[in-house]
Design a protein around this motif. Structure first.
Motif, PDB file in Angstrom:
ATOM      1  N   ALA A  46       0.988  -1.318  -0.206  1.00 36.34           N
ATOM      2  CA  ALA A  46      -0.039  -0.139  -0.071  1.00 36.34           C
ATOM      3  C   ALA A  46       0.771   1.190   0.210  1.00 36.34           C
ATOM      4  O   ALA A  46       0.467   2.401  -0.433  1.00 36.34           O
ATOM      5  CB  ALA A  46      -0.931   0.151   1.080  1.00 36.34           C
ATOM      6  N   ARG A  48       2.970   2.108  -2.002  1.00 36.27           N
ATOM      7  CA  ARG A  48       3.159   2.697  -3.408  1.00 36.27           C
ATOM      8  C   ARG A  48       2.310   3.648  -3.576  1.00 36.27           C
ATOM      9  O   ARG A  48       2.392   4.431  -4.479  1.00 36.27           O
ATOM     10  CB  ARG A  48       3.266   1.603  -4.214  1.00 36.27           C
ATOM     11  CG  ARG A  48       4.289   0.705  -4.403  1.00 36.27           C
ATOM     12  CD  ARG A  48       4.350  -0.284  -5.368  1.00 36.27           C
ATOM     13  NE  ARG A  48       3.113  -1.284  -4.929  1.00 36.27           N
ATOM     14  CZ  ARG A  48       3.007  -2.436  -5.876  1.00 36.27           C
ATOM     15  NH1 ARG A  48       3.471  -2.405  -6.691  1.00 36.27           N
ATOM     16  NH2 ARG A  48       2.354  -3.247  -5.325  1.00 36.27           N
ATOM     17  N   TYR A  49       1.180   3.834  -2.926  1.00 36.15           N
ATOM     18  CA  TYR A  49      -0.160   4.680  -3.112  1.00 36.15           C
ATOM     19  C   TYR A  49      -0.400   5.513  -2.369  1.00 36.15           C
ATOM     20  O   TYR A  49      -1.335   6.211  -2.165  1.00 36.15           O
ATOM     21  CB  TYR A  49      -1.562   3.725  -3.246  1.00 36.15           C
ATOM     22  CG  TYR A  49      -1.304   2.717  -4.050  1.00 36.15           C
ATOM     23  CD1 TYR A  49      -1.198   2.631  -5.593  1.00 36.15           C
ATOM     24  CD2 TYR A  49      -1.058   1.370  -3.980  1.00 36.15           C
ATOM     25  CE1 TYR A  49      -0.897   1.679  -6.390  1.00 36.15           C
ATOM     26  CE2 TYR A  49      -0.772   0.051  -4.597  1.00 36.15           C
ATOM     27  CZ  TYR A  49      -0.938   0.332  -6.162  1.00 36.15           C
ATOM     28  OH  TYR A  49      -0.728  -0.368  -6.955  1.00 36.15           O
ATOM     29  N   ARG A  59      -0.189  12.491   3.851  1.00 37.36           N
ATOM     30  CA  ARG A  59       0.717  11.354   3.864  1.00 37.36           C
ATOM     31  C   ARG A  59       0.766  10.828   5.306  1.00 37.36           C
ATOM     32  O   ARG A  59       0.572   9.525   5.385  1.00 37.36           O
ATOM     33  CB  ARG A  59       2.237  11.371   3.298  1.00 37.36           C
ATOM     34  CG  ARG A  59       2.904  10.467   3.334  1.00 37.36           C
ATOM     35  CD  ARG A  59       4.337  10.658   2.969  1.00 37.36           C
ATOM     36  NE  ARG A  59       5.153   9.580   2.614  1.00 37.36           N
ATOM     37  CZ  ARG A  59       5.248   8.768   1.542  1.00 37.36           C
ATOM     38  NH1 ARG A  59       4.571   9.075   0.585  1.00 37.36           N
ATOM     39  NH2 ARG A  59       6.271   7.732   1.696  1.00 37.36           N
ATOM     40  N   HIS A  66      -3.562   3.331   7.698  1.00 39.08           N
ATOM     41  CA  HIS A  66      -3.073   2.080   7.086  1.00 39.08           C
ATOM     42  C   HIS A  66      -2.465   1.264   8.409  1.00 39.08           C
ATOM     43  O   HIS A  66      -2.989  -0.046   8.480  1.00 39.08           O
ATOM     44  CB  HIS A  66      -2.152   2.108   5.977  1.00 39.08           C
ATOM     45  CG  HIS A  66      -1.535   0.988   5.681  1.00 39.08           C
ATOM     46  ND1 HIS A  66      -2.061   0.023   4.671  1.00 39.08           N
ATOM     47  CD2 HIS A  66      -0.268   0.257   5.910  1.00 39.08           C
ATOM     48  CE1 HIS A  66      -1.562  -1.141   4.378  1.00 39.08           C
ATOM     49  NE2 HIS A  66      -0.333  -1.037   5.412  1.00 39.08           N
TER      50      HIS A  66
END
Length: 129
Positions: A46, A48-49, A59, A66
């Motif tokens: 994840a 990467r996204y 971010r 996450h």
């Protein structure tokens, strides 16, 4: 293991060089166990996204959201017999199964007690729970 910490390792990575430490007796004893605790990322790719570094607030929030999905695990594992203490190897297998080996051996050597392939897919249904 047994309260010692360690770094994150990626799926199928094999862990690489020495990652941590644990105290075990110099000589193996029948019935010897260790406690293994770990966090599991349900979607290790994840990252990467994520929003770009320049959008640090978005971010940070995405990372926090996450990480809230991580699962935490704890199990007591028997240590495979060893002749002399050396490297300790923890094998994280599908269905949250764990095996621990110690001694003067490493994975892929004939003397290592476990012969698991590096890539093992998680089955659609686990039967060990």
């Amino acid at each position: 293991m047994n309260g010692s910490g360690g770094p994150n390792i990626s799926p199928y990575s094999g862990g690489g060089k020495q990652n941590c430490c644990v105290s075990l007796p110099v000589r193996w004893q029948p019935g010897m166990t260790v406690i293994v605790e770990w966090e599991k990322d349900p979607d290790p790719m994840a990252g990467r996204y994520l929003p770009p570094q320049s959008e640090w607030e978005a971010r940070r929030e995405a990372i926090k959201a996450h990480q809230a999905k991580y699962t935490r695990h704890r199990t007591v594992v028997e240590v495979a017999p060893y002749e002399a203490l050396g490297v300790v190897t923890v094998h994280f297998l599908p269905c949250n199964e764990v095996k621990v080996a110690a001694g003067a051996t490493r994975p892929n050597l004939p003397t290592h007690p476990y012969k698991y392939p590096l890539r093992m897919e998680e089955p659609s249904q686990c039967t060990n729970h």
